[in-house]
Design a protein around this motif. Structure first.
Motif, PDB file in Angstrom:
ATOM      1  N   GLU A   1       1.065  -5.202   2.638  1.00  0.00           N
ATOM      2  CA  GLU A   1      -0.272  -5.688   2.972  1.00  0.00           C
ATOM      3  C   GLU A   1      -0.422  -7.190   2.778  1.00  0.00           C
ATOM      4  O   GLU A   1      -1.198  -7.831   3.487  1.00  0.00           O
TER       5      GLU A   1
ATOM      6  N   HIS B   1      -1.656   1.135  -4.846  1.00  0.00           N
ATOM      7  CA  HIS B   1      -1.005  -0.109  -4.438  1.00  0.00           C
ATOM      8  C   HIS B   1      -0.028  -0.515  -5.535  1.00  0.00           C
ATOM      9  O   HIS B   1      -0.192  -0.125  -6.697  1.00  0.00           O
TER      10      HIS B   1
ATOM     11  N   ARG C   1       0.864  -1.185   0.000  1.00  0.00           N
ATOM     12  CA  ARG C   1       0.000   0.000   0.000  1.00  0.00           C
ATOM     13  C   ARG C   1       0.889   1.219   0.000  1.00  0.00           C
ATOM     14  O   ARG C   1       1.707   1.418   0.889  1.00  0.00           O
TER      15      ARG C   1
END
Length: 378
Positions: A75, A151, A40
């Protein structure tokens, strides 16, 4: 594809047409493969090479998500990833194969697969992670990351875990521009205590090099540029001399300052005429490093005897010839000690203002733009 629960929705700044502003688009990323991670984005630097690709001075496939100085939070990781975990803060650097001779001998920045891995628009097998909202082709993996998006998919090889107590939004440029300048000085050319050093160009790369020369103990540190404001900043950051090459012949002045020529020079501007000056400014047995990116096909000239007889060396340098996983933490520690204040080079922009940040970089208004994302809270 947009309804696939395994794909991550993203918002990306996409280069579609050569020379035109980036376009914001909705897209998706596939889940990370076994050796990959999903990051992220918190912030990403804007680098000269982003504009080079936008304008197709280097030919790459379009449309492509640019950006290659990313900083963010892990993430998701692939099942074979062991060096980082979800929640880790990371900086993303250049991509390399890890298997060729340069990689195996400690020079991954000169990887035999540097071109396709960093500029090819996908993985080495030709695949990409990104997909347009309508299912159309969208190239990514620019420098193994494509960080102009909310992302990014990166490899375990090109993410560097960084301390959580250091502001993550500041660290992205360490992955390219800053490590290029500092690494050229500290790692590739190995500038030593008592040496003389001159940087031609005082953008982010040149100023990082000047700060690194000070760390190395160089005693004559010379900044060359046409921008008086940047020359003043160079003096504040450790340069002992500043030369405005519009007003003074830099070759003659450097020879005067150093008593014959500098031990080391670094060409950071990407201009062939300036490279000639950097070569001619080198003293006996000295070294001229080249880091400035030029359009494809650019050629430069020099006097062969003036290089051969004094024993001058001309060295091509990519990414400072550093191993990012060890070098970036070293730069962070120097920053924490107050010895490498690269934060003085940056100005923050919202991600939505990417085209303005690029324009400000090209005009010289901003030395190192950093884009911040709305999801910046770690």
């Amino acid at each position: 594809m947009t309804n696939d629960p395994k794909r991550q929705p993203i918002r990306a700044a996409v280069a579609r047409t050569a020379g035109q502003p980036l376009q914001f688009e909705s897209a998706t990323l596939e889940a990370p493969r076994d050796n990959e991670v999903l990051v992220r984005m918190v912030a990403t630097g804007v680098c000269h090479t982003d504009m080079v690709i936008r304008d197709q001075q280097y030919k790459t496939p379009l449309p492509m998500i640019l950006g290659h100085e990313g900083a963010g939070v892990i993430e998701q990781v692939g099942r074979n990833v062991t060096t980082v975990a979800p929640g880790d803060h990371v900086v993303m650097a250049y991509m390399y194969c890890g298997l060729c001779s340069p990689c195996a001998t400690g020079h991954p920045a000169h990887c035999a697969n540097m071109g396709p891995l960093n500029f090819g628009g996908g993985r080495l097998d030709g695949s990409s992670s990104a997909c347009c909202h309508d299912g159309g082709e969208l190239h990514d993996h620019f420098f193994g990351q494509s960080s102009f998006a909310t992302h990014a998919i990166a490899s375990e090889l090109n993410v560097v875990k960084v301390p959580k107590e250091v502001p993550l939004e500041l660290l992205g440029p360490l992955g390219c521009g800053i490590q290029t300048g500092a690494g050229a000085v500290l790692n590739a050319m190995k500038v030593h205590a008592g040496a003389s050093f001159a940087a031609f160009g005082t953008g982010a790369v040149g100023l990082a090099a000047l700060m690194a020369a000070r760390v190395a103990g160089a005693t004559k540190i010379i900044a060359v540029d046409v921008n008086s404001t940047r020359l003043q900043l160079a003096l504040e950051l450790g340069a002992t001399h500043a030369i405005n090459s519009r007003e003074t012949d830099p070759v003659a002045e450097i020879r005067k300052i150093t008593g014959g020529g500098a031990d080391f020079t670094l060409e950071c501007s990407g201009r062939a005429a300036v490279l000639r000056q950097a070569i001619d400014s080198v003293g006996l047995l000295g070294t001229c490093g080249i880091v400035g990116a030029t359009p494809e096909g650019t050629e430069a000239s020099f006097n062969v005897n003036d290089v051969m007889i004094p024993g001058r060396r001309i060295m091509g340098i990519v990414q400072g010839d550093v191993v990012s996983r060890t070098f970036i933490p070293e730069l962070i520690e120097l920053y924490r000690q107050g010895r490498f204040p690269f934060d003085r080079l940056v100005k923050f922009y919202d991600f939505d203002d990417v085209n303005q940040a690029m324009a400000d970089s090209e005009s010289g208004v901003t030395i190192k733009p950093i884009l911040r994302f709305e999801s910046a809270a770690a």
